[in-house]
Design a protein around this motif. Structure first.
Motif, PDB file in Angstrom:
ATOM      1  N   GLU A  62      -2.031   4.142   9.502  1.00  0.00           N
ATOM      2  CA  GLU A  62      -0.538   3.111  10.446  1.00  0.00           C
ATOM      3  C   GLU A  62      -1.633   3.338  12.133  1.00  0.00           C
ATOM      4  N   ARG A  68      -9.565   0.266   4.445  1.00  0.00           N
ATOM      5  CA  ARG A  68     -10.022   1.656   3.609  1.00  0.00           C
ATOM      6  C   ARG A  68     -10.934   2.800   4.145  1.00  0.00           C
ATOM      7  N   GLN A 123     -10.734   6.412   3.887  1.00  0.00           N
ATOM      8  CA  GLN A 123     -11.109   7.008   2.868  1.00  0.00           C
ATOM      9  C   GLN A 123     -12.106   8.359   3.111  1.00  0.00           C
ATOM     10  N   GLN A 135      -9.527   9.698  -4.107  1.00  0.00           N
ATOM     11  CA  GLN A 135      -8.873   8.745  -5.026  1.00  0.00           C
ATOM     12  C   GLN A 135      -7.631   9.688  -5.208  1.00  0.00           C
ATOM     13  N   GLN A 136      -7.013   9.927  -4.037  1.00  0.00           N
ATOM     14  CA  GLN A 136      -5.887   9.619  -4.449  1.00  0.00           C
ATOM     15  C   GLN A 136      -4.354   8.940  -3.333  1.00  0.00           C
ATOM     16  N   ILE A 137      -5.768   8.261  -2.394  1.00  0.00           N
ATOM     17  CA  ILE A 137      -5.591   7.063  -0.990  1.00  0.00           C
ATOM     18  C   ILE A 137      -4.013   6.109  -1.863  1.00  0.00           C
ATOM     19  N   ASN A 138      -3.541   5.593  -3.262  1.00  0.00           N
ATOM     20  CA  ASN A 138      -2.845   5.019  -3.405  1.00  0.00           C
ATOM     21  C   ASN A 138      -1.677   6.497  -4.001  1.00  0.00           C
ATOM     22  N   ARG A 139      -1.449   7.633  -3.727  1.00  0.00           N
ATOM     23  CA  ARG A 139       0.029   8.386  -3.921  1.00  0.00           C
ATOM     24  C   ARG A 139       0.788   7.836  -2.859  1.00  0.00           C
ATOM     25  N   ARG A 161      -4.439  11.618   9.973  1.00  0.00           N
ATOM     26  CA  ARG A 161      -3.437  10.593  10.448  1.00  0.00           C
ATOM     27  C   ARG A 161      -3.546  11.023  12.007  1.00  0.00           C
TER      28      ARG A 161
END
Lengths: 301, 344
Positions: free
Chosen positions: B119, B134, B138, B149-153, B170
């Motif tokens: 954001e 991205r 990461q 790997q947990q980027i979409n959680r 963040r």
């Protein structure tokens, strides 16, 4: 497992990006466990397909009478599955066409109230203070206007017109939506993640769009499923009063009105549209209940 | 001496509250932060401690411009931040970031970790391509100890400690120079606290960050801080380097705070002479005249009620706001403190 294959396996695992399960996916799974809600979904799906496909499959038309059959009861021989009305028009096709109109009114009017209500309520709630005060007093003002009087005036001025019904119903329903959304926004805007977004340099409008509105959707979806039947009912009521759609177009409300007048001589002309109407309203209400249970559980985490 | 990156001078934040009923307004002013001054140097950690409600969080938010300050000045790299327009302030926020107390509450539950961390990038670097964003996200996730790997959680799929790491990611994704940590470990288990605190220390070393570390846990602050500021009822009581604060506290309030820390040894803890503070913090609606701490201070004299004690700078650069600190240190301190007082 040999060393090499294990390495290959681990590498493959490393590359795999884990897919997360959003709260909405969770809610969807909870909804699917609710039998009444699933049944309601199925009923609604069938209903929508039927009202769209039904008139195409039938040999009859919703406005052209069958000159040989006036007010005939349902029968397979004549091909009038739901019978005919006093003018000899096929009731099956008319019920389906009426369904199209009723569902369309329900969806469009709800959509109108949704768009206006969310933007209005979110802005009022988020900015608060004087802005909120002025905006909500305006809502209170419109609320105080007698709805039926408003509709009748519109009809008299602009003539009977289906779009006018959308406008009239939408113009009243967004008030509720705005109030609900405002209330939710008031509680959301003090959450830490909104402040985090401000600290990240997001503008007020970006915050409303990215953080406030998506978090409102849970409540809004439930309200929408409960608004659609309400709107359908209002339209029926208007049609019943003769203020709704214009002949030869029809809606479930208009059909019920006609059926009620012929109740003693042709009960089927009330029975079919009324049961379709009731079934749809039931289904929406069950779906709404199910959604509320699925989405509500105090954000189950 | 190095020039500080952040200079805060006489910063005050006042809130107006209405305690009247129905048709009668009765406005009172709460001085949440009153005339607070301090500096933060490059790559330094300033710890801020104090009881709940002493204005620590408000101070943090005032520095970032999230709450409107009533007076004073906040200079960032020599430029005044107060009075900047919303638009100008937004640009500065890239350099000053905030980490929150509630790990999961500060993350939008409808967004994935990738979206949350990205954001600030989206607002500050709108021209960055999706791929660049991205990669950056990461990279930063790896840096704070999260698996990329947990980027979409989603946040609810993480533990409190992991959520705090997301919050840190963040804050760091836009390469800030100063990170304000508002009680970053208060909501975490002790074992996780250590992980997060050490992570912050590591990152500070790697990225040359300045930190403002707000907490009410003195041992955590001792572990991370170079200097410590003690606040009470919106005012600064004492600012000193870490060792002085813990070994030779000068202000009676600081002493009371340090003495209240339990010793993790039951035998010593039992035998220890304890002088705990009497009573509660007075209402900020109606603060005591003169020194705000005098109502609970064991050393208070009449003179304390007369005048607000100024923040006095000692020879070693430490500051204390107490008119009797020399006498107090002399009368109750040991020999070491005695000499310190003499030289001070």
């Amino acid at each position: 497992m040999s060393e090499a294959t294990r390495d290959a396996f681990e590498q493959a695992m490393d590359r795999r990006v884990i897919r997360g399960r959003s709260l909405y996916v969770d809610a969807w799974h909870r909804l699917l466990k609710n039998k009444a809600a699933v049944a309601a979904l199925v009923v609604l799906a069938i209903m929508i397909i039927m009202v769209i496909v039904g008139p195409m499959l039938s040999d009859w038309d919703h406005e052209i009478p069958d000159w040989d059959h006036y007010s005939t009861p349902p029968s397979l021989e004549t091909g009038h599955l739901f019978g005919t009305d006093a003018l000899g028009r096929d009731l099956f096709v008319r019920t389906m066409i009426g369904g199209q109109i009723s569902l369309l009114v329900g969806l469009v009017a709800t959509l109108v109230s949704l768009v206006i209500g969310i933007s209005y309520g979110a802005v009022a709630g988020y900015f608060g203070g004087r802005v909120d005060n002025i905006m909500m007093r305006f809502v209170d003002g419109i609320y105080a206007m007698p709805f039926m009087f408003f509709v009748i005036v519109l009809m008299v001025i602009f003539g009977r017109n289906i779009f006018l019904i959308f406008v009239a119903i939408g113009a009243v329903n967004w008030l509720d939506m705005a109030r609900i959304v405002r209330g939710q926004t008031l509680s959301l805007k003090n959450k830490d993640f909104v402040e985090a977004a401000r600290a990240c340099g997001a503008t007020e409008m970006q915050i409303i769009r990215r953080h406030i509105v998506p978090n409102l959707l849970g409540v809004v979806i439930v309200y929408v499923t409960l608004t659609i039947p309400q709107v359908i009912l209002v339209e029926s009521f208007l049609s019943f009063l003769g203020l709704g759609v214009q002949e030869p177009l029809t809606s479930w409300g208009a059909l019920v009105n006609e059926g009620a007048q012929e109740l003693e001589t042709a009960p089927w002309s009330l029975l079919f549209p009324a049961s379709f109407l009731a079934l749809t309203l039931f289904a929406f209400n069950f779906l709404g209940d199910g959604l509320r249970d699925a989405l509500d559980p105090k954000d189950r985490f | 001496m190095r020039t500080p990156v952040l200079e805060v001078r006489d910063l005050s934040v006042h809130f107006r509250v209405d305690t009247g009923r129905l048709f009668r307004h009765d406005y009172h002013t709460i001085r949440a932060v009153d005339q607070v001054s301090f500096d933060v140097h490059s790559a330094e950690t300033l710890g801020i401690v104090g009881e709940s409600g002493c204005g620590k969080s408000t101070l943090a938010r005032a520095i970032l411009g999230l709450v409107r300050a009533h007076g004073g000045s906040v200079q960032w790299l020599g430029k005044e931040l107060l009075g900047l327009s919303e638009e100008e302030m937004r640009g500065k926020r890239r350099e000053i970031q905030l980490i929150f107390q509630d790990p999961s509450g500060s993350l939008d539950p409808r967004m994935t970790v990738g979206q949350i961390v990205a954001e600030p990038l989206r607002t500050f670097y709108p021209s960055m391509s999706k791929l660049q964003v991205r990669e950056r996200v990461q990279g930063i996730m790896q840096l704070v100890g999260l698996s990329p790997q947990q980027i979409n959680r989603y946040p609810h799929e993480f533990s409190g400690g992991q959520c705090q790491r997301i919050g840190i990611a963040r804050a760091l994704v836009v390469n800030p120079r100063l990170v304000v940590c508002d009680e970053p470990v208060s909501a975490l288990d002790v074992s996780i606290q250590a992980q997060i605190v050490n992570l912050l220390k590591d990152l500070q070393k790697k990225l040359q960050l300045s930190l403002i570390f707000i907490a009410h846990d003195l041992s955590v602050v001792r572990h991370v801080s170079d200097r410590v500021m003690v606040m009470y009822l919106g005012r600064v009581m004492e600012v000193a380097d870490r060792d002085s604060i813990y070994l030779k506290p000068r202000h009676p309030y600081t002493r009371a705070l340090i003495e209240s820390v339990p010793i993790p040894d039951p035998v010593k803890e039992r035998d220890r002479a304890r002088r705990s503070l009497e009573g509660d913090m007075p209402s900020p609606l109606n603060p005591p005249t003169g020194c705000v701490f005098r109502t609970r201070c064991p050393h208070a004299i009449d003179e304390c009620a007369r005048e607000v004690p100024a923040l006095e700078t000692l020879d070693n650069g430490n500051q204390v706001a107490c008119i009797r600190h020399r006498e107090i240190v002399g009368e109750t301190g040991d020999g070491r403190r005695e000499t310190e007082a003499g030289s001070g």
